[in-house]
Design a protein around this motif. Structure first.
Motif, PDB file in Angstrom:
ATOM      1  N   ASN A   1       0.806  -1.236   0.000  1.00 37.98           N
ATOM      2  CA  ASN A   1       0.000   0.000   0.000  1.00 37.98           C
ATOM      3  C   ASN A   1       0.830   1.272   0.000  1.00 37.98           C
ATOM      4  O   ASN A   1       0.329   2.320   0.424  1.00 37.98           O
TER       5      ASN A   1
ATOM      6  N   GLU B   1      -0.888   4.122  -2.123  1.00 34.67           N
ATOM      7  CA  GLU B   1      -2.063   4.713  -1.460  1.00 34.67           C
ATOM      8  C   GLU B   1      -1.657   5.596  -0.290  1.00 34.67           C
ATOM      9  O   GLU B   1      -2.205   6.676  -0.094  1.00 34.67           O
ATOM     10  N   LYS B   2      -0.706   5.114   0.458  1.00 37.59           N
ATOM     11  CA  LYS B   2      -0.262   5.880   1.638  1.00 37.59           C
ATOM     12  C   LYS B   2       0.412   7.189   1.222  1.00 37.59           C
ATOM     13  O   LYS B   2       0.226   8.220   1.863  1.00 37.59           O
TER      14      LYS B   2
ATOM     15  N   LYS C   1      -0.197   8.861  -1.526  1.00 41.61           N
ATOM     16  CA  LYS C   1      -1.283   9.736  -1.979  1.00 41.61           C
ATOM     17  C   LYS C   1      -2.013  10.341  -0.772  1.00 41.61           C
ATOM     18  O   LYS C   1      -2.333  11.532  -0.761  1.00 41.61           O
ATOM     19  N   ASP C   2      -2.281   9.509   0.236  1.00 43.11           N
ATOM     20  CA  ASP C   2      -2.925  10.017   1.463  1.00 43.11           C
ATOM     21  C   ASP C   2      -2.132  11.179   2.059  1.00 43.11           C
ATOM     22  O   ASP C   2      -2.713  12.160   2.523  1.00 43.11           O
TER      23      ASP C   2
ATOM     24  N   SER D   1      -1.882  13.957  -7.270  1.00 45.22           N
ATOM     25  CA  SER D   1      -2.715  14.190  -6.080  1.00 45.22           C
ATOM     26  C   SER D   1      -2.985  15.675  -5.891  1.00 45.22           C
ATOM     27  O   SER D   1      -4.123  16.082  -5.632  1.00 45.22           O
TER      28      SER D   1
END
Ligand code: AR6
Length: 180
Positions: free
Chosen positions: A97, A100-101, A103-104, A145
């Protein structure tokens, strides 16, 4: 170089983020929020004790900062009024991940900035130093992002990607050019 998307100037520069004149800078921190090496070390060194004291208070209240999340402090002795501290993922091959992380991180920094009425922000290349995230993939996530965010939210006027090393600078310039 820079580019205007809606109201927002997106800029790529090469330099040291502690010298930023914008409202806010982002720190690539670790879950402890207590400082470290790289850009984190530089920000705490220049920003001084006020930043660390605020980080300790946040930690006492909510514990470690999870990967992908962000917290805000004042800028201490920095020119920037605020520092947003986010924790990037450690690169472990890409199947944990990490994308995703990462991007978070960018999304949560932008949201926190917006909630604090911040109009201009300098952002380093999160996770691409000590945390070893591949630079091209990290730049794709960072730029995508931020552009996604500013297309939906019009309050941010200036986003500056501050690249410390030449390699990241060239990658970012190339990617931003494609958003002609
Ligand atoms: N200004 C702008 N960018 C910088 C600066 C600076 N002064 N110094 C380094 N960079 P890193 P990470 C760039 O290692 O990979 C810390 O110990 C650097 O060239 O700072 O997210 C934390 O406490 C690279 O492109 O952060 C964590 O433990 C980018 O900033 C861990 O490192 C990020 O490199 C976080 O690792």
């Amino acid at each position: 170089m820079d580019k205007k998307i809606n109201q927002t100037i997106i800029e790529v520069i090469k330099g040291n983020i502690t010298k930023s004149q914008l409202d806010c800078i982002v720190n690539a921190a670790n879950t402890s929020l207590l400082g470290g090496g790289g850009v984190d070390g530089a920000i705490h060194r220049v920003g001084g004790k006020a930043i660390l004291d605020e980080c300790i208070k946040i930690r006492n209240k909510q514990g470690n900062c999870p990967v992908g999340e962000a917290v805000i402090t004042t800028g201490g002795n920095l020119k920037a009024k605020y520092v947003i501290h986010t924790v990037g993922p450690v690169w472990k091959g890409g199947k944990n991940n990490e994308a995703e992380k990462l991007k978070d991180c960018y999304m949560n920094c932008m949201k926190l900035a917006q909630n604090n009425h911040i109009r201009s922000i300098s952002i380093p290349n999160i996770s691409t130093g000590i945390y070893s995230y591949p630079k091209v993939e990290a730049a794709n996530i960072a730029i995508q992002s931020v552009i996604d965010f500013i297309r939906r939210n019009k309050s941010m006027l200036h986003v500056q990607f501050v690249c410390f090393d030449e390699e990241n600078y060239e990658i970012y310039e190339e990617k931003l050019k494609r958003y002609a």
